[in-house]
Design a protein around this motif. Structure first.
Motif, PDB file in Angstrom:
ATOM      1  N   ARG A  48     -31.671  22.824   8.047  1.00 31.80           N
ATOM      2  CA  ARG A  48     -30.738  22.479   8.736  1.00 31.80           C
ATOM      3  C   ARG A  48     -31.067  21.508   9.665  1.00 31.80           C
ATOM      4  O   ARG A  48     -31.572  21.628  10.892  1.00 31.80           O
ATOM      5  CB  ARG A  48     -29.726  23.499   9.340  1.00 31.80           C
ATOM      6  CG  ARG A  48     -28.395  22.727   9.965  1.00 31.80           C
ATOM      7  CD  ARG A  48     -27.154  22.389   9.034  1.00 31.80           C
ATOM      8  NE  ARG A  48     -26.874  23.572   8.372  1.00 31.80           N
ATOM      9  CZ  ARG A  48     -25.829  24.434   9.286  1.00 31.80           C
ATOM     10  NH1 ARG A  48     -25.197  24.133  10.081  1.00 31.80           N
ATOM     11  NH2 ARG A  48     -25.200  25.401   8.227  1.00 31.80           N
ATOM     12  N   HIS A  49     -30.937  19.929   9.400  1.00 28.84           N
ATOM     13  CA  HIS A  49     -31.381  19.203  10.129  1.00 28.84           C
ATOM     14  C   HIS A  49     -31.068  19.259  11.722  1.00 28.84           C
ATOM     15  O   HIS A  49     -29.864  19.462  11.816  1.00 28.84           O
ATOM     16  CB  HIS A  49     -31.244  17.574   9.633  1.00 28.84           C
ATOM     17  CG  HIS A  49     -31.567  17.381   8.419  1.00 28.84           C
ATOM     18  ND1 HIS A  49     -32.899  17.732   7.940  1.00 28.84           N
ATOM     19  CD2 HIS A  49     -31.123  16.758   7.325  1.00 28.84           C
ATOM     20  CE1 HIS A  49     -33.049  17.315   6.727  1.00 28.84           C
ATOM     21  NE2 HIS A  49     -31.928  16.696   6.275  1.00 28.84           N
ATOM     22  N   GLY A  50     -31.818  19.030  12.555  1.00 26.82           N
ATOM     23  CA  GLY A  50     -31.739  19.158  13.932  1.00 26.82           C
ATOM     24  C   GLY A  50     -31.815  20.496  14.648  1.00 26.82           C
ATOM     25  O   GLY A  50     -31.820  20.654  15.860  1.00 26.82           O
ATOM     26  N   LEU A 191     -31.152  29.456   7.607  1.00 29.02           N
ATOM     27  CA  LEU A 191     -29.802  29.599   8.124  1.00 29.02           C
ATOM     28  C   LEU A 191     -29.825  29.567   9.670  1.00 29.02           C
ATOM     29  O   LEU A 191     -30.309  30.671  10.443  1.00 29.02           O
ATOM     30  CB  LEU A 191     -29.092  30.923   7.626  1.00 29.02           C
ATOM     31  CG  LEU A 191     -27.722  31.039   7.972  1.00 29.02           C
ATOM     32  CD1 LEU A 191     -26.950  29.977   7.417  1.00 29.02           C
ATOM     33  CD2 LEU A 191     -27.319  32.275   7.616  1.00 29.02           C
ATOM     34  N   PRO A 192     -29.407  28.549  10.474  1.00 28.51           N
ATOM     35  CA  PRO A 192     -29.378  28.499  11.869  1.00 28.51           C
ATOM     36  C   PRO A 192     -28.810  29.268  12.509  1.00 28.51           C
ATOM     37  O   PRO A 192     -27.641  29.731  12.107  1.00 28.51           O
ATOM     38  CB  PRO A 192     -28.943  27.004  12.124  1.00 28.51           C
ATOM     39  CG  PRO A 192     -29.130  26.223  10.868  1.00 28.51           C
ATOM     40  CD  PRO A 192     -28.861  27.115   9.805  1.00 28.51           C
ATOM     41  N   GLY A 200     -35.233  37.320   4.650  1.00 25.64           N
ATOM     42  CA  GLY A 200     -34.313  38.185   3.760  1.00 25.64           C
ATOM     43  C   GLY A 200     -34.385  37.705   2.430  1.00 25.64           C
ATOM     44  O   GLY A 200     -34.476  36.235   2.181  1.00 25.64           O
ATOM     45  N   GLY A 201     -34.365  38.353   1.416  1.00 21.01           N
ATOM     46  CA  GLY A 201     -34.310  38.206  -0.089  1.00 21.01           C
ATOM     47  C   GLY A 201     -33.051  38.172  -0.522  1.00 21.01           C
ATOM     48  O   GLY A 201     -32.019  38.776   0.288  1.00 21.01           O
ATOM     49  N   PRO A 202     -32.581  37.865  -1.952  1.00 20.78           N
ATOM     50  CA  PRO A 202     -31.382  38.249  -2.242  1.00 20.78           C
ATOM     51  C   PRO A 202     -30.564  39.686  -2.242  1.00 20.78           C
ATOM     52  O   PRO A 202     -31.578  40.777  -2.027  1.00 20.78           O
ATOM     53  CB  PRO A 202     -31.613  37.994  -3.898  1.00 20.78           C
ATOM     54  CG  PRO A 202     -32.938  37.120  -4.171  1.00 20.78           C
ATOM     55  CD  PRO A 202     -33.593  37.626  -2.833  1.00 20.78           C
ATOM     56  N   GLY A 203     -29.711  39.528  -1.793  1.00 21.84           N
ATOM     57  CA  GLY A 203     -29.081  41.044  -1.447  1.00 21.84           C
ATOM     58  C   GLY A 203     -28.737  40.873   0.152  1.00 21.84           C
ATOM     59  O   GLY A 203     -27.887  41.741   0.541  1.00 21.84           O
ATOM     60  N   GLY A 204     -29.367  40.319   0.790  1.00 24.67           N
ATOM     61  CA  GLY A 204     -29.565  40.255   2.461  1.00 24.67           C
ATOM     62  C   GLY A 204     -28.398  39.431   2.823  1.00 24.67           C
ATOM     63  O   GLY A 204     -27.987  38.322   2.182  1.00 24.67           O
ATOM     64  N   GLY A 205     -27.831  39.614   3.977  1.00 20.39           N
ATOM     65  CA  GLY A 205     -26.807  38.912   4.696  1.00 20.39           C
ATOM     66  C   GLY A 205     -26.964  37.538   4.786  1.00 20.39           C
ATOM     67  O   GLY A 205     -26.170  36.619   4.518  1.00 20.39           O
ATOM     68  N   GLY A 206     -28.070  37.160   5.435  1.00 26.37           N
ATOM     69  CA  GLY A 206     -28.624  35.626   5.707  1.00 26.37           C
ATOM     70  C   GLY A 206     -28.673  35.142   4.273  1.00 26.37           C
ATOM     71  O   GLY A 206     -28.195  33.819   4.280  1.00 26.37           O
ATOM     72  N   TYR A 207     -29.292  35.788   3.404  1.00 33.37           N
ATOM     73  CA  TYR A 207     -29.485  34.919   2.134  1.00 33.37           C
ATOM     74  C   TYR A 207     -28.032  34.667   1.439  1.00 33.37           C
ATOM     75  O   TYR A 207     -27.777  33.573   0.913  1.00 33.37           O
ATOM     76  CB  TYR A 207     -30.197  35.993   0.992  1.00 33.37           C
ATOM     77  CG  TYR A 207     -30.609  35.311  -0.139  1.00 33.37           C
ATOM     78  CD1 TYR A 207     -31.891  34.835  -0.469  1.00 33.37           C
ATOM     79  CD2 TYR A 207     -29.669  35.380  -1.387  1.00 33.37           C
ATOM     80  CE1 TYR A 207     -32.191  33.939  -1.717  1.00 33.37           C
ATOM     81  CE2 TYR A 207     -29.973  34.586  -2.452  1.00 33.37           C
ATOM     82  CZ  TYR A 207     -31.300  34.209  -2.697  1.00 33.37           C
ATOM     83  OH  TYR A 207     -31.325  33.640  -3.848  1.00 33.37           O
ATOM     84  N   GLU A 208     -27.485  35.563   1.253  1.00 35.75           N
ATOM     85  CA  GLU A 208     -26.076  35.237   0.738  1.00 35.75           C
ATOM     86  C   GLU A 208     -25.232  34.332   1.319  1.00 35.75           C
ATOM     87  O   GLU A 208     -24.334  33.734   0.711  1.00 35.75           O
ATOM     88  CB  GLU A 208     -25.183  36.731   0.497  1.00 35.75           C
ATOM     89  CG  GLU A 208     -26.036  37.769  -0.306  1.00 35.75           C
ATOM     90  CD  GLU A 208     -26.253  37.358  -1.604  1.00 35.75           C
ATOM     91  OE1 GLU A 208     -25.537  36.526  -2.291  1.00 35.75           O
ATOM     92  OE2 GLU A 208     -27.335  37.665  -2.289  1.00 35.75           O
ATOM     93  N   ALA A 209     -25.179  34.491   2.679  1.00 30.27           N
ATOM     94  CA  ALA A 209     -24.374  33.667   3.425  1.00 30.27           C
ATOM     95  C   ALA A 209     -24.849  31.996   3.173  1.00 30.27           C
ATOM     96  O   ALA A 209     -23.992  31.148   3.139  1.00 30.27           O
ATOM     97  CB  ALA A 209     -24.502  33.870   4.978  1.00 30.27           C
ATOM     98  N   LEU A 210     -26.073  31.817   3.338  1.00 29.64           N
ATOM     99  CA  LEU A 210     -26.876  30.252   3.035  1.00 29.64           C
ATOM    100  C   LEU A 210     -26.503  29.895   1.626  1.00 29.64           C
ATOM    101  O   LEU A 210     -26.020  28.891   1.235  1.00 29.64           O
ATOM    102  CB  LEU A 210     -28.307  30.311   3.308  1.00 29.64           C
ATOM    103  CG  LEU A 210     -28.756  29.173   3.357  1.00 29.64           C
ATOM    104  CD1 LEU A 210     -28.159  27.856   4.229  1.00 29.64           C
ATOM    105  CD2 LEU A 210     -30.266  29.058   3.577  1.00 29.64           C
ATOM    106  N   THR A 211     -26.572  30.914   0.776  1.00 29.59           N
ATOM    107  CA  THR A 211     -26.455  30.494  -0.700  1.00 29.59           C
ATOM    108  C   THR A 211     -24.942  29.981  -1.164  1.00 29.59           C
ATOM    109  O   THR A 211     -24.821  29.309  -1.768  1.00 29.59           O
ATOM    110  CB  THR A 211     -27.194  31.439  -1.717  1.00 29.59           C
ATOM    111  OG1 THR A 211     -26.765  32.747  -1.350  1.00 29.59           O
ATOM    112  CG2 THR A 211     -28.658  31.424  -1.622  1.00 29.59           C
TER     113      THR A 211
END
Length: 244
Positions: A48-50, A191-192, A200-211
């Motif tokens: 995420r730029h910045g 994911l900032p 985290g890989g697929p299934g993780g909260g950060g992964y799912e939120a960003l994708t």
């Protein structure tokens, strides 16, 4: 005097952040990405730029990749007509006013200066990947051609910093084009947020939120799939970041 102390402290922090000031504790995700550098020709990190912590993480990864594989290419989302400036950074310092303003944040400019210092030691080679300023065309195809060209010239590894959308494995994005060309690459998004980083890989909260955010920006009707290999996320939403 106080200004000099602050400047020295800031320089020391930057050097530590990008891995040029001796050993420091690795953030989550750093060890995982560096392990992939040993087995993948290319690592593409979306950003995420910045977002300054993301720049610091990438800087440490690039610095260590250059130590392990001298001559590693660092691909940056900067117009290719600014390549002479990146070459200059690999020879000596450049005035801040000459640094690219396309990304434009202080942490990105600091990252360029730190990478330039290591490039002068032969560990890294900086490459501007994006379409020349003002030229229209397929940016992802152009960036892929620049990365593939560097590999064809003998670069042992390439670590690439681009916006999260470019890092996707979708066929029309940079990551997808590299894989279509047969290049073994790891695709990581960021994911900032605030606080500590998490891997985290697929299934993780950060992964799912960003994708989920990224898929909402893609054309409708694309088949579902694993667009990123992993995501480095921070523990709480950031108050202010550039939108991407």
């Amino acid at each position: 005097m106080h200004g000099g102390i602050r400047a020295a402290a800031g320089a020391a922090f930057l050097l530590a952040a990008v891995g040029l000031a001796g050993p420091c504790a690795a953030a989550q995700g750093e060890d995982e990405v560096l392990a992939a550098v040993a087995t993948h020709r290319v690592v593409v990190m979306g950003e995420r730029h910045g977002f300054a912590p993301g720049h610091a993480l990438f800087g440490r990864i690039a610095a260590e990749a250059g130590r392990r594989f001298p001559g590693t290419v660092v691909g940056l989302e900067i117009p290719a007509d600014r390549q002479p400036l990146l070459d200059r950074l690999g020879v000596g310092p450049a005035p801040p006013a000459l640094l690219p303003r396309v990304i434009g944040t202080p942490s990105y400019r600091d990252l360029l200066l730190a990478l330039g210092r290591q490039a002068r030691g032969g560990g890294l080679r900086l490459v501007a990947l994006d379409l020349p300023w003002g030229r229209r065309g397929d940016r992802d195809a152009f960036m892929a051609s620049r990365v593939l060209g560097a590999l064809a010239e003998g670069a042992p590894r390439a670590v690439v910093l681009v916006g999260n959308l470019h890092a996707l494995a979708a066929a029309d994005r940079l990551g997808g084009r590299l894989r279509a060309a047969g290049v073994a690459c790891l695709l990581v998004g960021t994911l900032p947020g605030e606080g500590s980083a998490r891997w985290g890989g697929p299934g993780g909260g950060g992964y799912e939120a960003l994708t989920a955010r990224l898929r909402a920006l893609l054309p409708p009707g694309l088949p579902p799939g694993r667009e990123l290999d992993a995501v480095v996320s921070w523990s709480a939403p950031a108050r202010k970041t550039a939108r991407r």
